[in-house]
Design a protein around this motif. Structure first.
Motif, PDB file in Angstrom:
ATOM      1  N   TYR A  60     -49.426 -40.846  23.504  1.00  0.00           N
ATOM      2  CA  TYR A  60     -48.781 -41.172  24.964  1.00  0.00           C
ATOM      3  C   TYR A  60     -47.327 -40.443  25.002  1.00  0.00           C
ATOM      4  O   TYR A  60     -46.852 -40.450  23.632  1.00  0.00           O
ATOM      5  N   MET A  76     -45.930 -45.261  30.435  1.00  0.00           N
ATOM      6  CA  MET A  76     -46.174 -44.126  29.608  1.00  0.00           C
ATOM      7  C   MET A  76     -47.516 -43.432  30.219  1.00  0.00           C
ATOM      8  O   MET A  76     -48.121 -44.163  30.840  1.00  0.00           O
ATOM      9  N   SER A  77     -47.676 -42.114  29.838  1.00  0.00           N
ATOM     10  CA  SER A  77     -48.888 -41.201  30.439  1.00  0.00           C
ATOM     11  C   SER A  77     -49.461 -40.780  29.093  1.00  0.00           C
ATOM     12  O   SER A  77     -48.698 -40.375  28.275  1.00  0.00           O
ATOM     13  N   ARG A  78     -50.832 -40.643  29.271  1.00  0.00           N
ATOM     14  CA  ARG A  78     -51.518 -40.133  27.879  1.00  0.00           C
ATOM     15  C   ARG A  78     -51.396 -38.807  28.128  1.00  0.00           C
ATOM     16  O   ARG A  78     -51.513 -37.984  28.864  1.00  0.00           O
ATOM     17  N   ALA A  79     -51.040 -38.118  26.879  1.00  0.00           N
ATOM     18  CA  ALA A  79     -50.809 -36.886  26.798  1.00  0.00           C
ATOM     19  C   ALA A  79     -51.967 -36.000  26.083  1.00  0.00           C
ATOM     20  O   ALA A  79     -52.360 -34.970  26.410  1.00  0.00           O
ATOM     21  N   GLN A 121     -54.879 -42.140  20.567  1.00  0.00           N
ATOM     22  CA  GLN A 121     -54.460 -41.292  21.720  1.00  0.00           C
ATOM     23  C   GLN A 121     -53.052 -41.563  21.596  1.00  0.00           C
ATOM     24  O   GLN A 121     -52.221 -42.201  21.111  1.00  0.00           O
TER      25      GLN A 121
END
Length: 152
Positions: A13, A1-4, A11
């Motif tokens: 993701y 997962m990457s933080r959006a 947060q």
């Protein structure tokens, strides 16, 4: 997962479902978790499950009992509306009217399913540009193309 992105509640993701679909996973901040919010969160997830329609990101999954609870919904690729307007200025009248009508339809769907709109924010809306006809303009009765709303 990457933080959006980061919001007031937590947060968001970008993740992937077991089937390979892109999803937005909102992980709730520990600072907003208390006994009341933990009791309310399963009700909010039930509301997410009840809302569906052509302009609504679909519910995918949630864990309401995790140390940091989270819901996941369909990821809608698009520009953040606030960023888009900041960078490009106001939308042309026809696009603004089309977007307004589509947002009203989507929000009407949410309102019909639940009256809990407390977590609505402009940063949760995206613009998806598409050449496909997906809505109609109430200004001239013709079919409209252009910006389509989405919700994280």
């Amino acid at each position: 997962m990457s933080r959006a992105t980061t919001g007031g509640m937590g947060q968001v993701y970008l993740g992937e479902s077991p089937a390979g679909w892109l999803v937005a996973v909102k992980v709730i901040k520990p600072s907003v978790l208390d006994e009341d919010s933990r009791a309310r969160f399963p009700l909010e997830v039930d509301s997410l499950k009840a809302v569906y329609g052509p302009f609504i990101a679909s519910f995918v999954a949630a864990d309401t009992h995790a140390e940091r609870p989270w819901p996941a919904v369909e990821f809608v690729q698009g520009a953040d509306l606030l960023v888009h307007v900041s960078e490009h200025g106001p939308l042309p009248l026809v696009e603004a009217a089309s977007l307004g009508a589509l947002l009203a339809e989507g929000l009407g769907t949410v309102h019909d399913a639940t009256n809990d709109m407390a977590d609505e924010a402009p940063s949760q809306h995206t613009i998806e540009y598409t050449p496909m006809v997906r809505g109609s303009s109430s200004l001239n009765g013709s079919t409209a193309c252009g910006p389509l709303p989405g919700r994280w």
